[in-house]
Design a protein around this motif. Sequence first.
Motif, short mmCIF file in Angstrom:
data_model
loop_
_atom_site.label_atom_id
_atom_site.label_comp_id
_atom_site.label_asym_id
_atom_site.label_seq_id
_atom_site.Cartn_x
_atom_site.Cartn_y
_atom_site.Cartn_z
N GLY A 41 60.41 52.78 -47.17
CA GLY A 41 58.98 53.11 -47.09
C GLY A 41 58.25 51.83 -46.70
N ASP A 45 68.01 39.84 -26.91
CA ASP A 45 67.23 41.08 -26.89
C ASP A 45 68.18 42.23 -27.21
OD1 ASP A 45 65.76 43.33 -26.28
OD2 ASP A 45 65.02 42.56 -24.36
N VAL A 46 67.89 42.98 -28.27
CA VAL A 46 68.79 44.08 -28.65
C VAL A 46 68.89 45.16 -27.57
CG1 VAL A 46 68.57 43.81 -31.16
CG2 VAL A 46 66.96 45.31 -29.92
N ASP A 59 67.08 37.17 -32.46
CA ASP A 59 65.68 37.59 -32.40
C ASP A 59 65.15 37.19 -31.03
OD1 ASP A 59 62.72 37.91 -33.09
OD2 ASP A 59 63.59 38.25 -35.06
N MET A 109 61.92 41.59 -42.79
CA MET A 109 63.10 42.04 -43.52
C MET A 109 64.37 41.36 -43.02
SD MET A 109 63.27 46.05 -44.35
CE MET A 109 61.83 46.67 -43.55
N ARG A 163 62.19 36.85 -38.90
CA ARG A 163 61.05 37.06 -39.82
C ARG A 163 61.22 38.41 -40.53
NH1 ARG A 163 56.12 38.79 -35.65
NH2 ARG A 163 56.61 41.02 -35.75
N TYR A 184 58.07 56.16 -32.67
CA TYR A 184 58.78 55.49 -33.78
C TYR A 184 59.67 56.49 -34.52
CZ TYR A 184 59.29 52.25 -37.75
OH TYR A 184 59.78 51.41 -38.73
N MET A 188 55.38 43.26 -39.58
CA MET A 188 55.18 44.56 -38.94
C MET A 188 54.15 45.39 -39.70
SD MET A 188 57.79 47.77 -38.35
CE MET A 188 58.72 47.15 -36.97
N ASN A 204 68.75 45.62 -37.46
CA ASN A 204 67.46 45.56 -38.15
C ASN A 204 66.27 45.47 -37.20
OD1 ASN A 204 65.57 44.59 -40.52
ND2 ASN A 204 65.45 42.99 -38.95
N LYS A 264 63.69 56.54 -34.92
CA LYS A 264 64.30 56.39 -36.25
C LYS A 264 65.11 57.64 -36.66
CE LYS A 264 62.87 52.17 -37.12
NZ LYS A 264 63.85 51.07 -37.13
N VAL A 303 57.04 48.25 -46.45
CA VAL A 303 57.58 46.96 -46.88
C VAL A 303 56.65 45.87 -46.37
CG1 VAL A 303 59.61 45.45 -46.91
CG2 VAL A 303 59.90 47.93 -46.59
N THR A 316 55.86 43.10 -44.63
CA THR A 316 56.40 42.23 -43.57
C THR A 316 55.31 42.08 -42.50
OG1 THR A 316 57.19 44.04 -42.19
CG2 THR A 316 58.72 43.23 -43.89
P1 NAD Z 1 58.93 42.60 -38.24
O1 NAD Z 1 58.12 42.91 -37.05
O2 NAD Z 1 58.34 41.78 -39.31
O3 NAD Z 1 60.35 41.99 -37.82
C1 NAD Z 1 61.10 42.57 -36.78
C2 NAD Z 1 61.82 41.49 -36.03
O4 NAD Z 1 62.52 42.10 -34.93
C3 NAD Z 1 60.86 40.44 -35.44
O5 NAD Z 1 61.29 39.14 -35.76
C4 NAD Z 1 60.92 40.71 -33.95
O6 NAD Z 1 60.71 39.56 -33.15
C5 NAD Z 1 62.33 41.26 -33.80
N1 NAD Z 1 62.49 42.02 -32.56
C6 NAD Z 1 61.61 42.90 -32.00
N2 NAD Z 1 62.06 43.35 -30.84
C7 NAD Z 1 63.28 42.76 -30.63
C8 NAD Z 1 64.23 42.81 -29.60
N3 NAD Z 1 64.05 43.58 -28.51
N4 NAD Z 1 65.37 42.08 -29.73
C9 NAD Z 1 65.56 41.29 -30.81
N5 NAD Z 1 64.68 41.18 -31.82
C10 NAD Z 1 63.54 41.91 -31.73
O7 NAD Z 1 59.37 44.02 -38.84
P2 NAD Z 1 60.06 44.42 -40.24
O8 NAD Z 1 59.05 45.14 -41.02
O9 NAD Z 1 60.79 43.29 -40.82
O10 NAD Z 1 61.07 45.52 -39.68
C11 NAD Z 1 62.48 45.39 -39.71
C12 NAD Z 1 63.07 46.79 -39.52
O11 NAD Z 1 62.67 47.62 -40.61
C13 NAD Z 1 62.58 47.50 -38.25
O12 NAD Z 1 63.65 48.23 -37.68
C14 NAD Z 1 61.52 48.44 -38.77
O13 NAD Z 1 61.34 49.55 -37.94
C15 NAD Z 1 62.10 48.81 -40.12
N6 NAD Z 1 61.14 49.30 -41.10
C16 NAD Z 1 60.06 48.55 -41.48
C17 NAD Z 1 59.20 49.05 -42.45
C18 NAD Z 1 57.99 48.28 -42.94
O14 NAD Z 1 57.15 48.84 -43.63
N7 NAD Z 1 57.87 47.00 -42.67
C19 NAD Z 1 59.43 50.32 -43.03
C20 NAD Z 1 60.54 51.04 -42.60
C21 NAD Z 1 61.40 50.52 -41.65
#
Ligand code: NAD
Length: 245
Positions: A183, A60-61, A37, A18, A16, A152, A189, A87, A156, A185, A187
Motif C-alpha cells: 500500500g 535502464d530496466v 538505477d 524502497m 532511493r 500503473y 514516489m 523493484n 502492476k 509507502v 518514498t
Molecule cells: P521511487 O520513485 O522512490 O524509487 C524508484 C526508483 O526506481 C528510483 O530510484 C528511480 O530512479 C528508479 N527507476 C525508475 N525508472 C527506472 C528505470 N527505467 N531503470 C532503472 N531504474 C529506474 O519509488 P518507490 O516508492 O521506492 O517504488 C519502488 C517500487 O515500489 C516501484 O515498483 C513502485 O511502483 C512500487 N510501489 C510503491 C509504492 C509507494 O507507495 N511508494 C506502493 C506500491 C508499490
Amino acid sequence: MGRLAGKVAVITGGARGMGEANVRRFVAEGASVHFTDLLADEGETLAAELGPAATFSRADVADASDWGRVVEETERTYGKLDVLVNNAGIVIRHLIEDMSEADYRKVIEINQIGVFLGMKAALPALRQAGGGSIVNISSIAGLVGRPQTVAYAASKFAVRGMTKVAANEFGAANIRVNSVHPGPVLTPMFQSMDQSVRNALTSQVPLGRMACPEEVSDLIVFLASEESTYCSGAEFVIDGGMLAG
Ligand code: NAD
C-alpha cells in the motif's frame, strides 16, 4: 549470521526509496548486492557508503542490453546470482480520458517490460547457481483498479500475472517467484503525488499511516531468504489492512 549470508542479489531502482532500503537491509543481512538505477550520483554515493558488499551500475530496466551487462557484472564481481528484486518503477496518474498514449506506454515499458526483461536475463544465472528467488514488486494497484491508475494498474496487474507464469516455468529449477503488493509507502514516489491524493490514500489504511520502506524490506528479506523455501507464485500484500475493508 545474517538471514541472507552468502547470497548474491541484484536489486533494481536501488538508489532511493524502497530500493535503497532493500539494498541497505540486504547488506546488513549478509548479502552482496549489485544494484541498478538511472540516478547515477545517488547510486554511486550509496555504494561507496556500503563498501565492497554493494556495487552500483547505471542501467535502464527497459533496456535488454543493460540487463545482459548487469547480470554479467554481478557474476564477475560476486561469482553467482541467487536473488533478483525487480523493484524499479514509475507512476503517472491520470484519468483514462486524460492519459496520453505516450505516458501509458512509458509506464508499461518500465514497470512491465522491465520485469519481463529482468526475469529473462537473470534466469540462466539463477539456474547456474542451483536455484534462487525472484521478488517482483507490484502494488495494491496490481489487485484493485482505483481511478487515475490505468497505466500503473495495468503494469502492476501484469507483474502479478507474469510472476505466476514464471513460478510455473522456473519451479523445476528451484527458482521461486513471488509478487509483493505494498500500500502507501513513504518514498520519493509517494511524496511526488498531490497532497490530496496522499491524504486520501492514507485515510483508507486501517493502521492509519503509511509504511516505512524498511517495513517492506522485512518482507522482501523473508522472500529472498531460506525462510520462504516453499513460497512461490504467491501474492504478498503489505498494506496496513487497506484492502481488507
Ligand atoms: P521511487 O520513485 O522512490 O524509487 C524508484 C526508483 O526506481 C528510483 O530510484 C528511480 O530512479 C528508479 N527507476 C525508475 N525508472 C527506472 C528505470 N527505467 N531503470 C532503472 N531504474 C529506474 O519509488 P518507490 O516508492 O521506492 O517504488 C519502488 C517500487 O515500489 C516501484 O515498483 C513502485 O511502483 C512500487 N510501489 C510503491 C509504492 C509507494 O507507495 N511508494 C506502493 C506500491 C508499490
